[in-house]
Design an enzyme around this catalytic site. Structure first.
Site, PDB file in Angstrom:
ATOM      1  N   HIS A 237       0.759 -20.541  48.617  1.00  0.00           N
ATOM      2  CA  HIS A 237       2.113 -21.061  48.819  1.00  0.00           C
ATOM      3  C   HIS A 237       2.225 -22.407  48.122  1.00  0.00           C
ATOM      4  O   HIS A 237       1.309 -23.220  48.269  1.00  0.00           O
ATOM      5  CB  HIS A 237       2.355 -21.208  50.322  1.00  0.00           C
ATOM      6  CG  HIS A 237       3.590 -21.966  50.660  1.00  0.00           C
ATOM      7  ND1 HIS A 237       4.849 -21.412  50.530  1.00  0.00           N
ATOM      8  CD2 HIS A 237       3.782 -23.238  51.121  1.00  0.00           C
ATOM      9  CE1 HIS A 237       5.756 -22.308  50.904  1.00  0.00           C
ATOM     10  NE2 HIS A 237       5.138 -23.419  51.255  1.00  0.00           N
TER      11      HIS A 237
ATOM     12  N   SER B  90       7.951  -1.896  12.034  1.00  0.00           N
ATOM     13  CA  SER B  90       9.371  -1.572  11.890  1.00  0.00           C
ATOM     14  C   SER B  90      10.104  -2.798  11.366  1.00  0.00           C
ATOM     15  O   SER B  90       9.536  -3.882  11.281  1.00  0.00           O
ATOM     16  CB  SER B  90       9.944  -1.157  13.246  1.00  0.00           C
ATOM     17  OG  SER B  90       9.903  -2.252  14.154  1.00  0.00           O
TER      18      SER B  90
ATOM     19  N   GLY C   6       0.815  -1.209   0.000  1.00  0.00           N
ATOM     20  CA  GLY C   6       0.000   0.000   0.000  1.00  0.00           C
ATOM     21  C   GLY C   6       0.848   1.258   0.000  1.00  0.00           C
ATOM     22  O   GLY C   6       1.937   1.282   0.572  1.00  0.00           O
TER      23      GLY C   6
ATOM     24  N   GLY D  17      19.091  -9.521  20.519  1.00  0.00           N
ATOM     25  CA  GLY D  17      20.405 -10.170  20.579  1.00  0.00           C
ATOM     26  C   GLY D  17      20.520 -11.122  21.756  1.00  0.00           C
ATOM     27  O   GLY D  17      20.956 -12.271  21.588  1.00  0.00           O
TER      28      GLY D  17
ATOM     29  N   GLY E  93      23.694  -6.285  21.561  1.00  0.00           N
ATOM     30  CA  GLY E  93      23.336  -7.024  22.777  1.00  0.00           C
ATOM     31  C   GLY E  93      22.128  -6.439  23.459  1.00  0.00           C
ATOM     32  O   GLY E  93      22.118  -6.201  24.661  1.00  0.00           O
TER      33      GLY E  93
HETATM   34  C1  FAD Z   1      12.549 -10.864  17.453  1.00  0.00           C
HETATM   35  C2  FAD Z   1      11.551  -9.977  18.151  1.00  0.00           C
HETATM   36  C3  FAD Z   1      10.967 -10.406  19.312  1.00  0.00           C
HETATM   37  C4  FAD Z   1      10.046  -9.604  19.965  1.00  0.00           C
HETATM   38  N1  FAD Z   1       9.505 -10.053  21.127  1.00  0.00           N
HETATM   39  C5  FAD Z   1       8.597  -9.308  21.764  1.00  0.00           C
HETATM   40  C6  FAD Z   1       7.991  -9.797  22.953  1.00  0.00           C
HETATM   41  O1  FAD Z   1       8.305 -10.868  23.436  1.00  0.00           O
HETATM   42  N2  FAD Z   1       7.051  -9.025  23.535  1.00  0.00           N
HETATM   43  C7  FAD Z   1       6.681  -7.823  23.025  1.00  0.00           C
HETATM   44  O2  FAD Z   1       5.799  -7.179  23.590  1.00  0.00           O
HETATM   45  N3  FAD Z   1       7.253  -7.327  21.911  1.00  0.00           N
HETATM   46  C8  FAD Z   1       8.194  -8.049  21.271  1.00  0.00           C
HETATM   47  N4  FAD Z   1       8.752  -7.581  20.112  1.00  0.00           N
HETATM   48  C9  FAD Z   1       8.297  -6.287  19.573  1.00  0.00           C
HETATM   49  C10 FAD Z   1       6.975  -6.461  18.816  1.00  0.00           C
HETATM   50  O3  FAD Z   1       7.105  -7.534  17.911  1.00  0.00           O
HETATM   51  C11 FAD Z   1       6.617  -5.197  18.053  1.00  0.00           C
HETATM   52  O4  FAD Z   1       6.639  -4.088  18.915  1.00  0.00           O
HETATM   53  C12 FAD Z   1       5.204  -5.335  17.466  1.00  0.00           C
HETATM   54  O5  FAD Z   1       5.084  -6.487  16.683  1.00  0.00           O
HETATM   55  C13 FAD Z   1       4.895  -4.092  16.624  1.00  0.00           C
HETATM   56  O6  FAD Z   1       3.633  -4.220  16.046  1.00  0.00           O
HETATM   57  P1  FAD Z   1       3.189  -3.239  14.865  1.00  0.00           P
HETATM   58  O7  FAD Z   1       1.773  -3.511  14.632  1.00  0.00           O
HETATM   59  O8  FAD Z   1       3.607  -1.876  15.164  1.00  0.00           O
HETATM   60  O9  FAD Z   1       4.045  -3.704  13.615  1.00  0.00           O
HETATM   61  P2  FAD Z   1       4.068  -5.092  12.799  1.00  0.00           P
HETATM   62  O10 FAD Z   1       3.559  -6.218  13.622  1.00  0.00           O
HETATM   63  O11 FAD Z   1       5.415  -5.209  12.216  1.00  0.00           O
HETATM   64  O12 FAD Z   1       2.991  -4.880  11.652  1.00  0.00           O
HETATM   65  C14 FAD Z   1       3.207  -4.058  10.567  1.00  0.00           C
HETATM   66  C15 FAD Z   1       2.695  -4.760   9.328  1.00  0.00           C
HETATM   67  O13 FAD Z   1       2.618  -3.820   8.273  1.00  0.00           O
HETATM   68  C16 FAD Z   1       2.974  -4.450   7.058  1.00  0.00           C
HETATM   69  N5  FAD Z   1       3.365  -3.395   6.123  1.00  0.00           N
HETATM   70  C17 FAD Z   1       4.369  -2.500   6.270  1.00  0.00           C
HETATM   71  N6  FAD Z   1       4.383  -1.636   5.225  1.00  0.00           N
HETATM   72  C18 FAD Z   1       3.373  -2.005   4.399  1.00  0.00           C
HETATM   73  C19 FAD Z   1       2.887  -1.513   3.161  1.00  0.00           C
HETATM   74  N7  FAD Z   1       3.436  -0.469   2.547  1.00  0.00           N
HETATM   75  N8  FAD Z   1       1.841  -2.141   2.576  1.00  0.00           N
HETATM   76  C20 FAD Z   1       1.265  -3.211   3.184  1.00  0.00           C
HETATM   77  N9  FAD Z   1       1.676  -3.710   4.355  1.00  0.00           N
HETATM   78  C21 FAD Z   1       2.713  -3.116   4.966  1.00  0.00           C
HETATM   79  C22 FAD Z   1       4.103  -5.376   7.482  1.00  0.00           C
HETATM   80  O14 FAD Z   1       4.257  -6.435   6.553  1.00  0.00           O
HETATM   81  C23 FAD Z   1       3.611  -5.873   8.855  1.00  0.00           C
HETATM   82  O15 FAD Z   1       2.883  -7.067   8.750  1.00  0.00           O
HETATM   83  C24 FAD Z   1       9.687  -8.347  19.428  1.00  0.00           C
HETATM   84  C25 FAD Z   1      10.280  -7.901  18.244  1.00  0.00           C
HETATM   85  C26 FAD Z   1      11.204  -8.704  17.615  1.00  0.00           C
HETATM   86  C27 FAD Z   1      11.834  -8.236  16.336  1.00  0.00           C
HETATM   87  N1  NAD Z   2      10.980  -9.477  25.102  1.00  0.00           N
HETATM   88  C1  NAD Z   2      10.598  -8.397  24.426  1.00  0.00           C
HETATM   89  O1  NAD Z   2       9.653  -7.691  24.788  1.00  0.00           O
HETATM   90  C2  NAD Z   2      11.317  -8.030  23.177  1.00  0.00           C
HETATM   91  C3  NAD Z   2      12.148  -8.939  22.531  1.00  0.00           C
HETATM   92  C4  NAD Z   2      12.800  -8.543  21.364  1.00  0.00           C
HETATM   93  C5  NAD Z   2      12.614  -7.263  20.861  1.00  0.00           C
HETATM   94  N2  NAD Z   2      11.793  -6.411  21.519  1.00  0.00           N
HETATM   95  C6  NAD Z   2      11.609  -5.020  21.023  1.00  0.00           C
HETATM   96  O2  NAD Z   2      12.319  -4.836  19.826  1.00  0.00           O
HETATM   97  C7  NAD Z   2      13.177  -3.715  19.955  1.00  0.00           C
HETATM   98  C8  NAD Z   2      14.398  -3.898  19.118  1.00  0.00           C
HETATM   99  O3  NAD Z   2      15.276  -4.853  19.697  1.00  0.00           O
HETATM  100  P1  NAD Z   2      16.811  -4.863  19.312  1.00  0.00           P
HETATM  101  O4  NAD Z   2      17.482  -5.853  20.186  1.00  0.00           O
HETATM  102  O5  NAD Z   2      16.943  -4.975  17.847  1.00  0.00           O
HETATM  103  O6  NAD Z   2      17.274  -3.390  19.662  1.00  0.00           O
HETATM  104  P2  NAD Z   2      17.812  -2.773  21.026  1.00  0.00           P
HETATM  105  O7  NAD Z   2      17.745  -1.319  20.844  1.00  0.00           O
HETATM  106  O8  NAD Z   2      17.151  -3.393  22.203  1.00  0.00           O
HETATM  107  O9  NAD Z   2      19.353  -3.228  21.094  1.00  0.00           O
HETATM  108  C9  NAD Z   2      20.256  -2.929  20.080  1.00  0.00           C
HETATM  109  C10 NAD Z   2      21.660  -3.036  20.641  1.00  0.00           C
HETATM  110  O10 NAD Z   2      22.550  -3.027  19.549  1.00  0.00           O
HETATM  111  C11 NAD Z   2      23.654  -2.219  19.875  1.00  0.00           C
HETATM  112  N3  NAD Z   2      24.223  -1.757  18.618  1.00  0.00           N
HETATM  113  C12 NAD Z   2      23.634  -0.979  17.681  1.00  0.00           C
HETATM  114  N4  NAD Z   2      24.441  -0.820  16.611  1.00  0.00           N
HETATM  115  C13 NAD Z   2      25.569  -1.517  16.884  1.00  0.00           C
HETATM  116  C14 NAD Z   2      26.763  -1.749  16.173  1.00  0.00           C
HETATM  117  N5  NAD Z   2      26.962  -1.245  14.962  1.00  0.00           N
HETATM  118  N6  NAD Z   2      27.715  -2.508  16.761  1.00  0.00           N
HETATM  119  C15 NAD Z   2      27.520  -3.035  17.993  1.00  0.00           C
HETATM  120  N7  NAD Z   2      26.394  -2.864  18.698  1.00  0.00           N
HETATM  121  C16 NAD Z   2      25.426  -2.119  18.159  1.00  0.00           C
HETATM  122  C17 NAD Z   2      23.094  -1.125  20.761  1.00  0.00           C
HETATM  123  O11 NAD Z   2      24.102  -0.582  21.574  1.00  0.00           O
HETATM  124  C18 NAD Z   2      22.046  -1.908  21.575  1.00  0.00           C
HETATM  125  O12 NAD Z   2      22.600  -2.433  22.746  1.00  0.00           O
HETATM  126  C19 NAD Z   2      13.441  -3.605  21.444  1.00  0.00           C
HETATM  127  O13 NAD Z   2      13.777  -2.302  21.817  1.00  0.00           O
HETATM  128  C20 NAD Z   2      12.148  -4.048  22.042  1.00  0.00           C
HETATM  129  O14 NAD Z   2      11.288  -2.939  22.175  1.00  0.00           O
HETATM  130  C21 NAD Z   2      11.145  -6.765  22.658  1.00  0.00           C
END
Ligand code: FAD
Ligand code: NAD
Length: 470
Positions: free
Chosen positions: A452, A151, A121, A191, A187
């Protein structure tokens, strides 16, 4: 009010991106307010969380923890497992879960009468989106539009990094082998969860971060214990390390060169995972041309109601710069739903909300409210209570006593902040959150009768240990 337009391409609500807040808005306004809603999605039915982020990564982490327990079977009175981990099995378990979630999503779109449109879109007018998909091009318009584009993993311009075809959280979940040596760049949340899980599955793992301290926003005592646990698991941590050059290709051999605490460093692994933060999906989709402003970091600019600079257009979740958690995206849904249904929002509804989180390492790190170092830096007076997780008796029954819990209490006995690093720590949050939200004194928790030996029972010891006011 539902649209009476005879135009099949005009809707009450049009959502770009089917992530958490977007899908719930469409489902709710269609089923509860009988509005004509459509959701446009290019790749993931229901967004990242169920497909490639939260849920599959936690499924993966759970598999790794089961493998770890099996390898330490002797502590449960069975022989230690020795077999080689079949990543295809780990992947199948994850794929099965995702498939189940997709079936549920497809069912909800159907049952709630929301049109799901596959395609890319792009805004072509103020409330007008062109969708390009397998079935051609369509221009759709709506009374209200929601941008929910999420993102993506940030892969920076370090020379050779993109050319090394690094894994992101998407590809690592699809591996069919355990990497012999996984180098994790970054990290942070992504990570650390993957680093520990891959280590537990048998990979050699090195985590590289540019900061001196991992999770630098957390209190030092928290990161000290967590990093200690990761090191004990065998994860190598290279903090304060700047990578200047990457060569080779992930999956074959990849070498990273740079400096660590000022000294030259060279790290070679079989795979590289890029976990260096996120970038909003807000470019090249016509936002600015449609009058929707972005801020300096590329997130959609929104107000307290999540409305953008273009009246009637909202942005939610990661793309709006909301803290990147699915539970926060869900709360964004609740805000916009109330706005669209004409319910007044309380003051600071968005800026004043709780932002709890849980990092799913073993032990988990769970937090809400103010951190100790933040309170000190801001000169906020507090009393501190801190107990080891071993004091939560449930942890002794499962043999995972590492970590501690702490809380910051204000002069008026309300709770300023709570952090727990321990097994199942995330499950402790809601009790404390509720007390914080209602402005209850901490004694309302310490005086509770809690069964407990459950984990929450430990909250009684923690809050009973708050020093008296002086
Ligand atoms: C590895 C990982 C683990 C995570 N674990 C957790 C966790 O344990 N707990 C937690 O709370 N959060 C976690 N997060 C963060 C969480 O996943 C995100 O904050 C959340 O999914 C964001 O939701 P959103 O709706 O903003 O985006 P998304 O879920 O990314 O949805 C956006 C959608 O828009 C679609 N889109 C984008 N541009 C277009 C376009 N131009 N046309 C059509 N479709 C489009 C994409 O394909 C996607 O499906 C994690 C993130 C990562 C990367
Ligand atoms: N359990 C959860 O809720 C969960 C799990 C996964 C992700 N998330 C969400 O997704 C977001 C993104 O996670 P993320 O781990 O990608 O980002 P982050 O911002 O948590 O961590 C990125 C890390 O990469 C380091 N970094 C960046 N550029 C670098 C480089 N060039 N060389 C070395 N180190 C570098 C930063 O210093 C930072 O420590 C989180 O902020 C969180 O909101 C949530």
């Amino acid at each position: 009010m539902t649209t009476t337009s005879p135009n099949p391409n005009h809707y009450d609500l049009l959502v770009l991106g089917s992530g958490e807040a977007g899908k719930y808005l469409a489902w709710t306004l269609s089923s509860q307010a009988h509005q004509r809603c459509a959701v446009i999605e290019r790749r993931w039915l229901g967004g990242s969380c169920p497909n490639v982020a939260c849920l599959p990564s936690k499924n993966f982490v759970h598999s790794a923890n089961v493998v770890y327990d099996a390898k330490h079977g002797h502590s449960y009175g069975i022989q230690d497992a020795e077999g080689v981990v079949a990543m295809t099995g780990v992947r199948e378990r994850k794929r099965d879960m995702v498939k189940g979630l997709m079936d549920i999503h497809a069912g909800k779109f159907k049952d709630f009468g929301v049109e799901f449109i596959w395609g890319e879109g792009k805004f072509v007018g103020r409330k007008s989106i062109e969708v390009t998909g397998d079935s051609g091009r369509r221009v759709l318009t709506a009374e209200k539009v929601v941008v929910c584009t999420g993102s993506r993993a940030r892969v920076d311009d370090t020379p050779g990094l993109k050319g090394a075809k690094p894994l992101t959280h998407i590809e690592i979940l699809e591996l069919d082998i355990v990497p012999s040596h996984l180098v994790v760049l970054g990290g942070g949340y992504v990570g650390l969860e993957f680093a520990q899980a891959m280590r537990r599955l048998g990979a050699q793992v090195t985590v590289i971060d540019r900061n001196k301290r991992l999770l630098k926003n957390e209190d030092q005592d928290i990161t000290d214990v967590l990093v200690g646990v990761l090191k004990k698991d065998g994860v190598k941590i290279c903090a304060e390390t700047i990578i200047n050059e990457v060569s080779g290709e992930s999956g074959r051999e990849v070498t990273l060169k740079g400096t660590s605490s000022g000294q030259p460093v060279e790290i070679t692994g079989s795979h590289i995972l890029c976990a260096t933060g996120r970038l909003p999906n807000t470019e090249n989709i016509g936002l600015e041309e449609a009058g929707i402003k972005l801020n300096s970091k590329g997130f959609v600019e929104t107000n307290e109601s999540l409305e953008t600079s273009s009246e009637g257009v909202f942005a939610v979740g990661d793309c709006a710069g909301s803290p990147h958690f699915t539970h926060i995206a869900y709360d964004d849904f609740r805000i916009v739903k109330d706005v669209l249904l004409g319910k007044p929002l309380p003051p600071n509804r968005r800026s004043g909300r709780q932002v709890p989180f849980t990092l799913f390492t073993t032990p988990e790190l769970a937090h809400v409210g103010l951190r100790e170092h933040e309170a000190v830096a801001r000169g906020i007076k507090f009393r501190l209570a801190k107990v080891p997780m071993a004091g939560f008796l449930k942890t002794r029954t499962i043999g995972e006593t590492t970590g501690f819990a702490k809380t910051l209490i204000a002069e008026d006995d309300t709770i300023l902040g709570f952090t727990a690093l321990g097994v199942g720590a995330g499950e402790l949050l809601p009790v404390v959150q509720l007390a914080m939200k209602r402005g209850l004194p901490y004694t309302d928790i310490s005086e509770m009768v809690i069964t407990h030996p459950t984990l929450n029972e430990g909250l009684v010891s923690l809050f009973s240990g708050v020093p008296a006011r002086n």
